[in-house]
Design a protein around this motif. Structure first.
Motif, PDB file in Angstrom:
ATOM      1  N   UNK A  82       0.827  -1.204   0.000  1.00 62.17           N
ATOM      2  CA  UNK A  82       0.000   0.000   0.000  1.00 62.17           C
ATOM      3  C   UNK A  82       0.862   1.254   0.000  1.00 62.17           C
ATOM      4  N   UNK A  83       1.942   1.233   0.759  1.00 62.69           N
ATOM      5  CA  UNK A  83       2.826   2.395   0.795  1.00 62.69           C
ATOM      6  C   UNK A  83       3.392   2.669  -0.592  1.00 62.69           C
ATOM      7  N   UNK A  84       3.708   1.597  -1.304  1.00 64.97           N
ATOM      8  CA  UNK A  84       4.222   1.745  -2.675  1.00 64.97           C
ATOM      9  C   UNK A  84       3.145   2.300  -3.603  1.00 64.97           C
ATOM     10  N   UNK A  85       1.918   1.762  -3.512  1.00 67.06           N
ATOM     11  CA  UNK A  85       0.825   2.185  -4.391  1.00 67.06           C
ATOM     12  C   UNK A  85       0.324   3.587  -4.073  1.00 67.06           C
ATOM     13  N   UNK A 108      -5.309 -12.847  -1.645  1.00 66.53           N
ATOM     14  CA  UNK A 108      -3.891 -13.180  -1.601  1.00 66.53           C
ATOM     15  C   UNK A 108      -3.158 -12.365  -2.657  1.00 66.53           C
ATOM     16  N   UNK A 109      -1.982 -11.865  -2.292  1.00 69.99           N
ATOM     17  CA  UNK A 109      -1.155 -11.118  -3.230  1.00 69.99           C
ATOM     18  C   UNK A 109      -1.841  -9.864  -3.732  1.00 69.99           C
ATOM     19  N   UNK A 110      -1.823  -9.664  -5.049  1.00 74.41           N
ATOM     20  CA  UNK A 110      -2.406  -8.446  -5.636  1.00 74.41           C
ATOM     21  C   UNK A 110      -3.902  -8.288  -5.337  1.00 74.41           C
ATOM     22  N   UNK A 111      -4.600  -9.407  -5.198  1.00 68.94           N
ATOM     23  CA  UNK A 111      -6.032  -9.333  -4.897  1.00 68.94           C
ATOM     24  C   UNK A 111      -6.258  -8.673  -3.531  1.00 68.94           C
ATOM     25  N   UNK A 112      -5.423  -8.984  -2.554  1.00 70.81           N
ATOM     26  CA  UNK A 112      -5.557  -8.378  -1.222  1.00 70.81           C
ATOM     27  C   UNK A 112      -5.270  -6.881  -1.300  1.00 70.81           C
ATOM     28  N   UNK A 113      -4.262  -6.508  -2.066  1.00 73.19           N
ATOM     29  CA  UNK A 113      -3.926  -5.090  -2.223  1.00 73.19           C
ATOM     30  C   UNK A 113      -5.097  -4.355  -2.862  1.00 73.19           C
ATOM     31  N   UNK A 114      -5.679  -4.920  -3.913  1.00 75.77           N
ATOM     32  CA  UNK A 114      -6.829  -4.287  -4.574  1.00 75.77           C
ATOM     33  C   UNK A 114      -8.019  -4.178  -3.632  1.00 75.77           C
ATOM     34  N   UNK A 115      -8.267  -5.227  -2.830  1.00 80.25           N
ATOM     35  CA  UNK A 115      -9.374  -5.176  -1.875  1.00 80.25           C
ATOM     36  C   UNK A 115      -9.135  -4.100  -0.818  1.00 80.25           C
ATOM     37  N   UNK A 128     -10.811   3.506  -0.811  1.00 81.16           N
ATOM     38  CA  UNK A 128     -11.606   4.366  -1.690  1.00 81.16           C
ATOM     39  C   UNK A 128     -13.042   4.523  -1.204  1.00 81.16           C
ATOM     40  N   UNK A 129     -13.554   3.526  -0.486  1.00 83.96           N
ATOM     41  CA  UNK A 129     -14.937   3.600  -0.011  1.00 83.96           C
ATOM     42  C   UNK A 129     -15.131   4.692   1.028  1.00 83.96           C
ATOM     43  N   UNK A 130     -14.066   5.123   1.687  1.00 83.50           N
ATOM     44  CA  UNK A 130     -14.191   6.171   2.691  1.00 83.50           C
ATOM     45  C   UNK A 130     -13.620   7.494   2.209  1.00 83.50           C
ATOM     46  N   UNK A 131     -13.106   7.520   0.989  1.00 85.95           N
ATOM     47  CA  UNK A 131     -12.484   8.735   0.473  1.00 85.95           C
ATOM     48  C   UNK A 131     -13.490   9.869   0.438  1.00 85.95           C
ATOM     49  N   UNK A 132     -13.029  11.040   0.778  1.00 91.35           N
ATOM     50  CA  UNK A 132     -13.878  12.224   0.786  1.00 91.35           C
ATOM     51  C   UNK A 132     -13.555  13.050  -0.438  1.00 91.35           C
ATOM     52  N   UNK A 133     -14.575  13.390  -1.183  1.00 89.59           N
ATOM     53  CA  UNK A 133     -14.391  14.293  -2.311  1.00 89.59           C
ATOM     54  C   UNK A 133     -14.470  15.710  -1.758  1.00 89.59           C
ATOM     55  N   UNK A 134     -13.617  16.609  -2.222  1.00 92.53           N
ATOM     56  CA  UNK A 134     -13.591  17.933  -1.622  1.00 92.53           C
ATOM     57  C   UNK A 134     -14.878  18.728  -1.799  1.00 92.53           C
ATOM     58  N   UNK A 135     -15.543  18.572  -2.925  1.00 93.92           N
ATOM     59  CA  UNK A 135     -16.777  19.311  -3.156  1.00 93.92           C
ATOM     60  C   UNK A 135     -17.796  18.406  -3.809  1.00 93.92           C
TER      61      UNK A 135
END
Length: 165
Positions: free
Chosen positions: A24-27, A101-108, A114-121
């Motif tokens: 995640x830190x890399x992405x 597992x692997x990339x699937x866990x990173x995507x999940x 992203x589900x909690x991301x706040x859009x500024x406006x």
């Protein structure tokens, strides 16, 4: 520049929290988010510093128990996971469980973030920019009856945003 936000990661031993934190830190290297893996000892309650970190984190991710391991290790993982969940519940910390597992866990994990991301406006029905951030929690429409709120909810559910107009 936006303030730095923390993604807290917890998990039973052997559930992949260090690997997910690194991935995640890399992405998320270009964003204002950083990952922090938290090690929670077998204690009756969360230490104050960890409790503070969890309450100030943008999101807390708990590792699922789906990575392969030997049967005796799985029983220990399950006990540790149950203990972690009880500590989080006792501290009133909301969390998302991440599986795969692997990339699937990173995507999940990224989907949870992203589900909690706040859009500024938020764009209103009149295409006028409002200076109100979107709400992080689920709407309670049975009691709301705000037409703009209902429009935002409907647009979000159908995947139609301001760009689709």
């Amino acid at each position: 520049m936006p303030a730095q936000q923390t993604i807290a990661l917890l998990g039973a031993p052997g559930t992949g929290a260090p690997a997910l934190a690194e991935a995640l830190q890399h992405r998320l290297a270009d964003s204002a988010m950083t990952t922090q893996e938290l090690a929670v000892a077998d204690a009756p309650q969360l230490p104050t510093a960890i409790r503070h970190t969890l309450h100030s984190a943008a999101i807390t991710l708990l590792m699922g128990l789906d990575l392969p391991c030997a049967a005796p290790e799985q029983a220990r993982r399950e006990a540790c996971d149950a203990h972690l969940r009880a500590l989080l519940a006792d501290a009133a910390v909301r969390y998302h469980v991440v599986y795969g597992q692997g990339p699937e866990r990173v995507e999940n994990a990224l989907n949870a973030i992203n589900s909690i991301a706040v859009k500024p406006y938020v764009i209103s029905a009149n295409d006028v920019s409002d200076a109100k951030p979107m709400r992080l929690r689920a709407w309670d429409c049975e009691k709301c009856s705000d037409p703009e709120c209902e429009h935002r909810l409907f647009s979000a559910l159908t995947g139609r945003g301001a760009a689709d107009r």
